[in-house]
Structure formats: C-alpha cells, structure tokens
Enzyme design. Structure first.
Site, short mmCIF file in Angstrom:
data_model
loop_
_atom_site.label_atom_id
_atom_site.label_comp_id
_atom_site.label_asym_id
_atom_site.label_seq_id
_atom_site.Cartn_x
_atom_site.Cartn_y
_atom_site.Cartn_z
N ARG A 36 62.24 15.89 96.57
CA ARG A 36 62.69 15.48 95.33
C ARG A 36 63.85 16.05 94.33
NH1 ARG A 36 57.02 16.67 95.09
NH2 ARG A 36 55.55 15.09 93.67
N ASP A 57 65.32 10.24 95.35
CA ASP A 57 64.35 10.26 94.51
C ASP A 57 63.60 8.67 94.31
OD1 ASP A 57 63.30 10.26 91.83
OD2 ASP A 57 65.43 10.10 90.12
N LEU A 58 62.29 8.32 94.15
CA LEU A 58 61.41 7.76 94.30
C LEU A 58 61.44 7.22 93.02
CD1 LEU A 58 58.69 9.36 97.46
CD2 LEU A 58 61.34 7.62 97.27
N LYS A 59 61.60 7.46 92.74
CA LYS A 59 61.53 7.38 90.89
C LYS A 59 62.34 6.32 90.40
CE LYS A 59 57.25 9.06 89.75
NZ LYS A 59 56.91 9.89 88.50
N GLY A 122 42.91 18.30 93.12
CA GLY A 122 41.82 19.79 93.37
C GLY A 122 42.62 20.33 94.40
N HIS A 123 42.31 21.28 95.14
CA HIS A 123 42.70 21.59 96.38
C HIS A 123 41.61 22.51 97.06
CE1 HIS A 123 45.50 22.96 92.01
NE2 HIS A 123 46.48 22.31 93.70
N ILE A 125 39.91 24.05 97.91
CA ILE A 125 38.00 24.82 97.76
C ILE A 125 37.51 23.66 97.04
CG2 ILE A 125 38.68 25.83 94.76
CD1 ILE A 125 36.56 28.70 95.55
N ASP A 153 42.35 23.05 104.00
CA ASP A 153 43.92 22.44 103.19
C ASP A 153 44.37 22.29 104.92
OD1 ASP A 153 43.93 22.32 100.84
OD2 ASP A 153 45.28 24.32 100.83
C1 LIG Z 1 45.48 25.91 97.61
C2 LIG Z 1 46.46 24.93 97.98
C3 LIG Z 1 47.76 24.84 97.15
C4 LIG Z 1 48.73 26.57 97.78
C5 LIG Z 1 49.66 26.22 96.63
C6 LIG Z 1 50.46 27.51 96.52
C7 LIG Z 1 51.38 28.87 97.25
C8 LIG Z 1 51.19 26.52 95.30
C9 LIG Z 1 50.21 25.53 94.36
C10 LIG Z 1 51.19 26.16 92.46
C11 LIG Z 1 52.60 27.10 93.33
C12 LIG Z 1 52.67 28.08 91.80
C13 LIG Z 1 53.07 26.53 90.60
O1 LIG Z 1 53.67 25.58 90.82
C14 LIG Z 1 53.78 28.05 89.37
C15 LIG Z 1 54.47 29.05 90.05
C16 LIG Z 1 56.31 27.64 90.12
C17 LIG Z 1 57.18 29.28 91.71
O2 LIG Z 1 58.60 28.47 91.49
C18 LIG Z 1 56.46 29.69 91.99
C19 LIG Z 1 55.13 30.63 91.31
C20 LIG Z 1 54.29 29.35 91.48
C21 LIG Z 1 53.86 30.56 90.80
C22 LIG Z 1 54.06 28.95 92.12
C23 LIG Z 1 53.45 29.67 93.45
C24 LIG Z 1 53.41 29.09 94.20
O3 LIG Z 1 53.96 28.10 94.97
C25 LIG Z 1 51.56 27.48 94.23
C26 LIG Z 1 50.31 28.79 93.36
C27 LIG Z 1 45.83 23.90 97.97
O4 LIG Z 1 44.94 23.68 97.96
S1 LIG Z 1 47.15 22.40 98.76
C28 LIG Z 1 46.45 21.16 98.98
C29 LIG Z 1 46.43 20.18 97.73
N1 LIG Z 1 45.69 18.81 97.23
C30 LIG Z 1 46.39 17.64 98.50
O5 LIG Z 1 47.21 18.25 98.76
C31 LIG Z 1 45.90 16.45 97.91
C32 LIG Z 1 46.36 15.04 98.12
N2 LIG Z 1 47.48 15.84 97.14
C33 LIG Z 1 46.09 15.48 95.10
O6 LIG Z 1 45.28 15.84 95.44
C34 LIG Z 1 47.89 15.47 94.48
O7 LIG Z 1 49.19 15.54 94.76
C35 LIG Z 1 47.97 17.38 93.76
C36 LIG Z 1 48.22 18.28 94.95
C37 LIG Z 1 46.57 17.58 93.05
C38 LIG Z 1 48.81 17.54 93.30
O8 LIG Z 1 48.94 17.09 92.31
P1 LIG Z 1 49.66 15.82 91.23
O9 LIG Z 1 49.87 15.07 89.47
O10 LIG Z 1 51.43 17.00 90.98
O11 LIG Z 1 50.44 15.20 92.14
P2 LIG Z 1 50.70 13.66 92.46
O12 LIG Z 1 49.67 12.97 91.90
O13 LIG Z 1 50.02 13.79 93.91
O14 LIG Z 1 51.48 12.70 92.15
C39 LIG Z 1 52.92 13.21 93.18
C40 LIG Z 1 54.26 12.68 92.21
O15 LIG Z 1 55.23 13.29 91.85
C41 LIG Z 1 56.66 12.01 92.52
N3 LIG Z 1 57.03 12.15 93.38
C42 LIG Z 1 56.83 11.92 94.67
N4 LIG Z 1 58.03 12.96 95.15
C43 LIG Z 1 58.47 12.57 94.70
C44 LIG Z 1 60.08 12.26 94.71
N5 LIG Z 1 60.83 12.25 96.15
N6 LIG Z 1 61.16 11.49 94.07
C45 LIG Z 1 60.40 11.78 91.95
N7 LIG Z 1 58.96 11.60 92.15
C46 LIG Z 1 58.49 12.22 93.35
C47 LIG Z 1 55.34 10.71 92.38
O16 LIG Z 1 56.01 9.92 92.02
C48 LIG Z 1 53.92 11.19 91.59
O17 LIG Z 1 54.22 10.70 89.86
P3 LIG Z 1 53.34 10.46 89.17
O18 LIG Z 1 52.21 10.97 88.13
O19 LIG Z 1 54.59 9.92 88.41
O20 LIG Z 1 52.66 9.26 89.89
#
Ligand SMILES: C[C@H](CCC[C@@H](C)[C@H]1CC[C@H]2[C@@H]3[C@H](O)C[C@@H]4C[C@H](O)CC[C@]4(C)[C@H]3C[C@H](O)[C@]12C)C(=O)SCCNC(=O)CCNC(=O)[C@H](O)C(C)(C)COP(=O)(O)OP(=O)(O)OC[C@H]1O[C@@H](n2cnc3c(N)ncnc32)[C@H](O)[C@@H]1OP(=O)(O)O
Length: 383
Positions: A36, A57-59, A122-123, A125, A153
């Site tokens: 992104r 930017d995919l948007k 989901g994640h 777990i 994962d």
């Molecule tokens: C247990 C693990 C996760 C481990 C990761 C952790 C290490 C980190 C997770 C949260 C982090 C913390 C948090 O960010 C807050 C702090 C931030 C700070 O900077 C650092 C400290 C933090 C505390 C930070 C620390 C760590 O980094 C974390 C704790 C897992 O289980 S990972 C597996 C997850 N599941 C999957 O991958 C399955 C498939 N994916 C999904 O189900 C979803 O993607 C998910 C994961 C539920 C996320 O949902 P979300 O609504 O966010 O995304 P999506 O619905 O998939 O849609 C993506 C949207 O983004 C748009 N997009 C994508 N690429 C681009 C681009 N290039 N340009 C523009 N837009 C883009 C896409 O169009 C979607 O947009 P829409 O929502 O409008 O459709």
C-alpha cells in the site's frame, strides 16, 4: 535455483502470505511485494527476504489497471485478503485469468473462498479452533493452547500455499494452464493433522487432552526443568530408547512400573522431574549426547545457532545486518535455495525498476506517479 525465472506478485498481507512469498524467493523466484502507499518504512513484513517492493494504490483505477497488467506478465499471484476483496477491486480470478490464462492465482485465507465464515475476520487461533486441532492441544485440566501462531498461519497457511503454488507450476508445465488455489488455513492445518484423524482407532488419543502418549501425558515424552533453569526434551517412545533414558537417569528398569502403565505416568513424571532438576542442562547433554535415549536440550533462540549440531550443518544464517534466521529447508542437492543476505526492501523501493521490467514505459510510470497510483521510496544513504 529451482524456481528461477518464476515471477511472483505477492499482495502485502499479515503473516502467512509473506512466508509463502519468502519460501518462493528463497528457492529462486523473483518475488515482488505489492505494498500500500504512504506506509511507514521499513514495512511490517518481517519475512521479506529476497523480495522487492512496489508501492501501488489498488483503490485507484490506475492502480488496479496496473496490477492487471502486471499479472499479465506474472506466473503467480499471492492474494491474502478475505473473500470478496479482490472481486470488489475488479481483480477476481475470472478477470485476471482471462488476461493471463497461465496465471496461478493463490488465494490464501483463513476460512476459504466459500462457506459461512468466508467473509469473516479471523486469526491463527480461530482457524486452528475451527480445524479441530486446537481441541487436542494443551495440558491436562487446562484450556486448549495455541502454540504461538505457528500452526495455522505458517504450517497450514504459508507452507501449504507454497506447496500448492509449486504443484500448480508443475502441472502448468504439462497443460500450459494456470489455475486458482483456494488455500484455507482451516483446511491446511486440518490436513496437517491427518495423522491424528487416521490414528484415532489406534488408542493413541483415547484419554482426555493432555493425558495421552504424545500430548504431554507420558513421562517419556515431556520437557523437564534442569538445575540451571533450562529444559531438556525427552522423546523416548520405543522400549529400546526408553531403556537408555532410564539408564541415563540412573534408574533401574526392574524397579519401575511398566513404561506403558498409564496409571503410573503422573508418579513417574514427578520422579523424572526431580532427577532432571539435579543437574544443569550441559551436564544432562554430556550424559545423553551420543546415546539413543532421545533426550535433547531445549535451546533458546540465543543458543540455537551456536549449538554444535546446527553449526555443523549451517542450519542458521546471518544477513548483511547481522540478523540470524533459519536457513531455507529442505536442502536440495543440485539446486539448493540461496537466500538473499540483503536487508529487507523499503516500501516502494523498487517501484520503478519493477514497472520497467514488466514493460511499462518511463512515460507511463510518470503518469501513474502523477495520478498518485504509485510511490517511490529511496533508502537514505546511510541505511
Ligand atoms: C496472528 C497473526 C497475525 C500476526 C500479525 C501481528 C504481528 C500484527 C497484527 C496487528 C499488529 C499490531 C497493530 O497493527 C497495531 C500496532 C501497529 C504499530 O505500527 C506496531 C504495533 C502494533 C501493536 C501492531 C503489532 C503487530 O504488527 C500486530 C500485532 C495472524 O493470524 S495473520 C493471519 C490473518 N488472516 C489472514 O491473513 C486471512 C485472510 N485475510 C483476512 O481474513 C483479512 O485480510 C484480515 C487478516 C482479517 C484483515 O482484515 P482487513 O479488514 O484488515 O483486510 P481485508 O478485508 O482483507 O481487506 C484488505 C483491504 O485493504 C485494501 N488494500 C489491500 N492492498 C491495497 C493496496 N495496495 N492499495 C490500496 N488498498 C489496498 C483492500 O482493497 C481492502 O480494502 P476494503 O476493506 O475496502 O475492501
């Protein structure tokens, strides 16, 4: 390397897709991570070894059009969003495979592309829970326990998806056709647990959680604390190896209950624990190394790379920044992985060179930039 010449586009995601991309890069694929825009550098992807970054930017319609075009010249797309996101962007498989019928479109999600939870967040777990595997993990009388986010994962997600990609590439060599991979982590980790399913009638799992042979029920398949606060891992399952364990612990087999006497396991665990607590980890290693007792030290991340065995096999590698990490596995004799030693890419660091490589002209790139569909980021000289 085995995958050299394979062009992969990895849409930036949380944890499993980055591992999948890193595996492919380690084995020679040219992996481009599509990030992104306007994110802080360095990227949140800590599994970026050998990848380059393109910020797109995919948007914006110009951004989706650019991705479509990039997919026209790619072999593999790794997509880490929940079902429906790519379709909403007009980048679903029907569209992209029509543009490039050789494309392998790998969709790595938690719940898969169909079913009640397909659109739910989901994640690890949650996926582990839904696969049934989590119900098997944990100690006696304790709640189920997820071992970090390794199983769903990474094992059931990133690795299984990479396997799917390689299988599809192999098949494409015959058919000339790409295909869609629906890699659900629930199913990936369930598949990994096939042994648990297939051994259900063997009696291996007839006791409640935490009371069976391989789930911390047995005294001879356990970890024990040593006198210096470290641990030893014991996996002496077969009688001939169990005998060596008993000998190393200074016990007499004839004075002990039978190895498989379930009712004596709790008492035997206490006995083993009190003995292990009497010596340091190093002392236990000098007793058990070079035996078949199946007893090894539980190594910390600080100690693992310098352990003699791992050193002899160069199992851990160091990059240009001095960071240590596991070397790619498995080791192929003729075409082994050659992991990159360079630092991870900054977001947008390679935007221009990648677009040029995929056939965009300088003018087209300038237009994408003025349309705010791409970003370039040059690392500072001292980085
Ligand atoms: C247990 C693990 C996760 C481990 C990761 C952790 C290490 C980190 C997770 C949260 C982090 C913390 C948090 O960010 C807050 C702090 C931030 C700070 O900077 C650092 C400290 C933090 C505390 C930070 C620390 C760590 O980094 C974390 C704790 C897992 O289980 S990972 C597996 C997850 N599941 C999957 O991958 C399955 C498939 N994916 C999904 O189900 C979803 O993607 C998910 C994961 C539920 C996320 O949902 P979300 O609504 O966010 O995304 P999506 O619905 O998939 O849609 C993506 C949207 O983004 C748009 N997009 C994508 N690429 C681009 C681009 N290039 N340009 C523009 N837009 C883009 C896409 O169009 C979607 O947009 P829409 O929502 O409008 O459709």
């Amino acid at each position: 390397m085995a995958l050299s010449g394979v062009r992969v586009l990895e849409l930036a995601g949380l944890a499993p897709a980055p591992l999948c991309g890193m595996i492919l890069a380690d084995f020679g694929a040219q992996v481009v991570r599509v990030d992104r825009l306007s994110q802080s550098a360095p990227a949140p992807d800590v599994q970026a070894r050998g990848k380059r970054s393109l910020a797109l930017d995919l948007k914006r319609p110009q951004g989706t059009a650019a991705l479509k075009r990039l997919c026209g010249g790619a072999d593999v797309l790794i997509e880490p969003f929940r079902h429906g996101v790519m379709e909403k962007l007009g980048l679903g498989p029907e569209v992209l495979l029509q543009e490039n019928p050789r494309l392998i479109y790998a969709r790595l999600t938690g719940f898969g592309q169909t079913g009640k939870y397909a659109k739910s967040a989901g994640h690890d777990i949650n996926y582990l829970a839904l696969s049934g595997v989590l119900s098997k993990l944990g100690r006696k009388n304790e709640n189920p326990y997820a071992p970090v986010n390794l199983l769903a994962d990474f094992a059931g997600g990133g690795v299984v998806c990479a396997m799917g990609v390689v299988i599809a590439l192999f098949e494409r060599a015959r058919s000339g056709k790409g295909q869609v991979i629906d890699a659900s982590m629930v199913e990936g980790v369930a598949y990994l647990s096939s042994f648990l399913w297939k051994s259900q009638n063997s009696g291996l799992w007839s006791q409640p959680r935490g009371e069976n042979l391989l789930d911390s029920g047995a005294p001879f398949y356990e970890t024990y604390r040593t006198s210096d606060g470290k641990f030893m891992a014991v996996g002496a399952l077969e009688p001939q190896f169990y005998n060596q364990l008993i000998k190393g612990l200074g016990l007499n087999l004839d004075e002990l209950p039978a190895q498989m006497s379930f009712s004596n396991w709790p008492e035997m665990k206490k006995k083993f624990a009190s003995i292990f607590a009497q010596k340091t980890q190093a002392e236990w290693c000098s007793i058990f190394d070079s035996t078949d007792a199946c007893v090894t030290p539980v190594l910390s991340f600080d100690d693992v790379a310098s352990h003699q065995h791992n050193k002899e096999r160069s199992s851990f590698i160091q990059n240009d920044q001095g960071e240590i990490s596991p070397r790619p596995a498995p080791v192929l004799s003729r075409t082994p992985a050659v992991p990159s030693c360079k630092r991870d890419p900054f977001i947008g660091e390679h935007t221009e060179e990648i677009l040029l490589e995929y056939g965009f002209t300088k003018q087209e790139i300038a237009k994408l930039y003025s349309d705010k569909a791409i970003e370039f980021k040059k690392p500072k000289a001292n980085l």
